[in-house]
Write a protein that holds these residues in place. Structure first.
Motif, PDB file in Angstrom:
ATOM      1  N   LEU A 170       0.837  -1.200   0.000  1.00 15.07           N
ATOM      2  CA  LEU A 170       0.000   0.000   0.000  1.00 15.07           C
ATOM      3  C   LEU A 170       0.879   1.261   0.000  1.00 15.07           C
ATOM      4  O   LEU A 170       0.637   2.210  -0.748  1.00 15.07           O
ATOM      5  N   SER A 173       2.439   1.884  -3.261  1.00 16.99           N
ATOM      6  CA  SER A 173       1.515   2.428  -4.265  1.00 16.99           C
ATOM      7  C   SER A 173       1.372   3.944  -4.086  1.00 16.99           C
ATOM      8  O   SER A 173       1.174   4.673  -5.047  1.00 16.99           O
ATOM      9  N   ARG A 185      -1.188   4.015 -12.544  1.00 19.22           N
ATOM     10  CA  ARG A 185      -2.476   3.515 -13.036  1.00 19.22           C
ATOM     11  C   ARG A 185      -2.280   2.323 -13.962  1.00 19.22           C
ATOM     12  O   ARG A 185      -3.044   1.357 -13.912  1.00 19.22           O
ATOM     13  N   ALA A 186      -1.240   2.387 -14.799  1.00 22.57           N
ATOM     14  CA  ALA A 186      -0.981   1.270 -15.706  1.00 22.57           C
ATOM     15  C   ALA A 186      -0.654   0.004 -14.922  1.00 22.57           C
ATOM     16  O   ALA A 186      -0.810  -1.102 -15.419  1.00 22.57           O
ATOM     17  N   GLN A 187      -0.170   0.161 -13.689  1.00 22.50           N
ATOM     18  CA  GLN A 187       0.112  -1.006 -12.864  1.00 22.50           C
ATOM     19  C   GLN A 187      -1.056  -1.338 -11.945  1.00 22.50           C
ATOM     20  O   GLN A 187      -0.905  -2.090 -10.981  1.00 22.50           O
ATOM     21  N   GLY A 188      -2.205  -0.726 -12.229  1.00 23.50           N
ATOM     22  CA  GLY A 188      -3.406  -1.088 -11.486  1.00 23.50           C
ATOM     23  C   GLY A 188      -3.572  -0.390 -10.158  1.00 23.50           C
ATOM     24  O   GLY A 188      -4.357  -0.827  -9.324  1.00 23.50           O
ATOM     25  N   ILE A 189      -2.824   0.682  -9.958  1.00 22.70           N
ATOM     26  CA  ILE A 189      -2.957   1.413  -8.691  1.00 22.70           C
ATOM     27  C   ILE A 189      -4.050   2.469  -8.821  1.00 22.70           C
ATOM     28  O   ILE A 189      -4.064   3.234  -9.786  1.00 22.70           O
ATOM     29  N   ASP A 190      -4.943   2.506  -7.843  1.00 23.48           N
ATOM     30  CA  ASP A 190      -5.981   3.528  -7.822  1.00 23.48           C
ATOM     31  C   ASP A 190      -5.339   4.813  -7.286  1.00 23.48           C
ATOM     32  O   ASP A 190      -5.198   4.992  -6.077  1.00 23.48           O
TER      33      ASP A 190
ATOM     34  N   HIS B  76      -7.249   1.960 -13.922  1.00 24.43           N
ATOM     35  CA  HIS B  76      -6.491   1.104 -12.995  1.00 24.43           C
ATOM     36  C   HIS B  76      -7.144  -0.257 -12.806  1.00 24.43           C
ATOM     37  O   HIS B  76      -6.478  -1.205 -12.418  1.00 24.43           O
ATOM     38  N   ALA B  79      -6.143  -2.467 -15.782  1.00 22.87           N
ATOM     39  CA  ALA B  79      -4.722  -2.835 -15.745  1.00 22.87           C
ATOM     40  C   ALA B  79      -4.551  -4.303 -15.396  1.00 22.87           C
ATOM     41  O   ALA B  79      -3.545  -4.917 -15.740  1.00 22.87           O
ATOM     42  N   THR B 114      -2.092  -4.418  -0.209  1.00 25.61           N
ATOM     43  CA  THR B 114      -2.377  -4.597   1.217  1.00 25.61           C
ATOM     44  C   THR B 114      -1.188  -4.133   2.052  1.00 25.61           C
ATOM     45  O   THR B 114      -0.279  -3.477   1.546  1.00 25.61           O
TER      46      THR B 114
END
Ligand SMILES: Nc1ncnc2c1ncn2[C@@H]1O[C@H](COP(=O)(O)OP(=O)(O)OP(=O)(O)O)[C@@H](O)[C@H]1O
Ligand SMILES: [Mg+2]
Lengths: 319, 264
Positions: A170, A173, A185-190, B76, B79, B114
């Motif tokens: 966390l 990120s 964002r491209a790595q899926g992080i909000d 996101h 992704a 997490t």
């Protein structure tokens, strides 16, 4: 000169207390790349919540916890204004800060200043820090209760927690969001969530600092947080200028911020005491110091540029 | 694997800067398809990839990946399915973080973040092995800040990161365009190997017609927000640059192909 020397322990104590706030500012300004002006309001919120709860007999740690939560709530508001309502971060912070003035007044029963009942010895004894403890054993206060010791320990624990946190998934990120939001964002992080979390964390620290200063001064004033952001920036920048070459580790960078705050306070005290300056010039002095320290790296890059690599800035390592 | 149905996107609608960048694009990719995308400047190639990646919502049409309708998912969340490499080498990595930290972020693409450690010891060993594949000496620099790397190194790292967790879809937007010819060839080589190894379904934009012909099993050419040519199978294998230009002229009724495309 003796005036300055005798003021030194007090200045260092105050510096340490403001250092807790400065570490909060570091999280938004350096890690998330957001200048968050909520700070000026949430600092006072911390003190306000503390002074009211403690005065009504609540345990000192519970009152601190409540201050922390109140600060976090302020950060949440700014975060939501920024991410959900699409208001630029600076403006979102200003709006929250403005609103907090009324909120802080309301918390303090519409009084501009509320004192802690420290005239009673047993109440004073329950506080974590106080101006009076600075005098030490010769005034009857044990050496281990000196604010430098207590706040120093407090800061060390906070730095340890933050070091752990920013090493988790966390925390990483959050750092990625500040470093490169596109990549994040491209790595899926909000990235919106990351910003809100960062603002919550930061303002929680700021409010804790406010609660500590309220204990130190024995009172909370509605204007106590005015210009706090600038003091925070001063600490961050002084710490960076002096220690960025030697302190590479993330925990040490946070320590540098705390030391930066101490240096700031000692210097300010020196100028006021030695120069016999009216304390009302303090804000002007602070603004000048920060302006100068922000100018130096900019001019260095502009007029004395040597070939540099594309790395914009160096961030803390978690090795 | 990818199913794009009639998507449209107009930028700055109702202003003097109005630009219909995608005018009804449909495209279906099978599992393991490696599609090269060519077209002149402003043809809508990047816009197509950005639409699939979810950088902004499309005006109409649907996009699904592996059977999942992602049309309304934010960037996101998509992704989870997509690995990306951008044209700008600065864009795909976090400059202020270490190489291994960047890889650890990529290894968690699509997973909930997490309070577990951001990187573990086992991961480090794994990353070191992976970096050896690139043959750029990065395996000895795991804790270097990515900002200290050259553009080519960063691009190669981004590529590796995009494939670290096997993506359903790999999107490459002129990912070698900013590199010198030698480095570009090296990165393209690595691309080919990575795509082959995991049979990745890939969309690769390039301005180099030869690369577009040599790589992949299918080629599409975009023109003014539409797909003007779609060549695959044996057709694609026999293709030459001259063929391509001729067919482009036929398909669009224009001869601007020469100057617009050969520039790249
Ligand atoms: N975010 C945006 N806002 C406004 N207009 C945009 C945006 N992105 C793209 N466009 C416009 O949409 C059109 C298509 O752009 P796009 O980037 O898809 O072209 P391209 O085929 O990738 O070209 P190139 O080969 O130059 O990269 C162009 O006219 C461009 O100016
Ligand atoms: Mg493009």
């Amino acid at each position: 000169m003796t005036g300055f020397l005798s003021a030194l322990p007090g200045a260092a104590s105050q510096g340490l207390i403001w250092g807790v706030m400065a570490i909060g500012v570091y999280i938004t300004y350096k890690i998330l790349d957001i200048a968050d002006l909520t700070v000026d309001g949430s600092f006072c919120t911390g003190g306000a919540v503390f002074v009211m709860l403690f005065s009504s007999g609540v345990n000192v740690w519970l009152a601190m916890l409540a201050a922390l939560l109140a600060g976090m709530l302020a950060g949440l508001v700014t975060g939501l204004l920024h991410t959900v309502c699409g208001i630029p971060a600076i403006l979102a912070g200003i709006l929250t800060q403005l609103g907090l003035y009324s909120v802080n007044m309301a918390i303090m029963d519409m009084k501009a200043s509320v004192a802690l009942p420290i005239t009673q010895a047993d109440t004073l004894d329950k506080l974590l820090v106080s101006l009076r403890f600075v005098q030490g054993p010769k005034a009857g206060y044990p050496a281990w209760r000196h604010p430098i010791v207590v706040v120093g320990l407090f800061t060390a624990v906070l730095i340890a927690i933050l070091y752990w946190y920013f090493g988790t998934e966390l925390g990483a990120s959050l750092r990625a969001t500040g470093s490169n939001p596109n990549m994040a964002r491209a790595q899926g992080i909000d990235t919106d969530l990351a910003k809100v979390l960062g603002l919550i964390l930061s303002n929680g620290m700021v409010a804790l600092s406010g609660a500590l200063l309220c204990q130190y001064n024995g009172a909370n004033d509605i204007n106590v947080g005015r210009g706090a952001i600038v003091i925070g920036l001063a600490a961050v920048i002084i710490g960076e200028v002096l220690f960025s070459k030697v302190f590479i580790n993330f925990a040490l960078k946070l320590l540098a911020v705390s030391i930066g705050a101490i240096i700031y306070y000692v210097v300010i005290t020196a100028v006021l005491k030695l120069g016999n300056l009216n304390a009302n010039y303090l804000k002007l002095l602070t603004a000048l110091v920060v302006a100068v320290f922000l100018t130096i790296p900019y001019w260095k890059g502009k007029y004395f540029s040597k070939p540099v690599n594309p790395a914009k800035k160096e961030e803390g390592s978690h090795a | 694997m990818l199913d794009v149905q009639n998507i449209r996107k107009t930028f700055n609608p109702g202003t003097v800067n109005e630009k219909a960048a995608l005018r009804g694009v449909s495209l279906t990719l099978n599992d393991g398809d490696f599609v090269t995308v060519i077209g002149g400047n402003g043809a809508g190639k990047s816009t197509l990839l950005n639409a699939v990646a979810g950088v902004w919502p499309v005006d109409s049409g649907t996009i699904s990946i592996g059977g999942v309708d992602v049309t309304r998912l934010p960037e996101h969340k998509r992704a989870k399915y997509i690995g990306r490499v951008f044209q700008d080498p600065m864009m795909g990595t976090a400059a202020t973080m270490q190489i291994e930290e960047n890889m650890a972020l990529a290894a968690r693409r699509g997973q909930a973040r997490t309070l577990r450690p951001g990187i573990t010891r086992d991961e480090r060993d794994h990353y070191r092995e992976m970096l050896k594949i690139l043959d750029l000496g990065l395996e000895d620099r795991l804790t270097s800040k990515v900002g200290l790397l050259s553009g080519g190194q960063r691009q190669a790292l981004t590529l590796l990161m995009a494939a670290l967790r096997k993506p359903d879809l790999l999107l490459l937007d002129e990912h070698t365009a900013a590199l010198d010819p030698k480095t570009a060839a090296k990165v393209l080589d690595a691309t080919e190997r990575i795509v082959q190894k995991d049979h990745l379904t890939t969309l690769m934009i390039t301005h180099n017609m030869k690369d577009a012909i040599v790589h992949g099993n299918r080629l599409i050419m975009m023109y003014e927000g539409r797909i003007a040519l779609d060549i695959s199978g044996e057709d694609k294998k026999k293709l030459t640059v001259e063929d391509l230009l001729a067919r482009f002229g036929q398909a669009t009724g224009s001869d601007e192909a020469d100057d617009k495309l050969l520039l790249g």
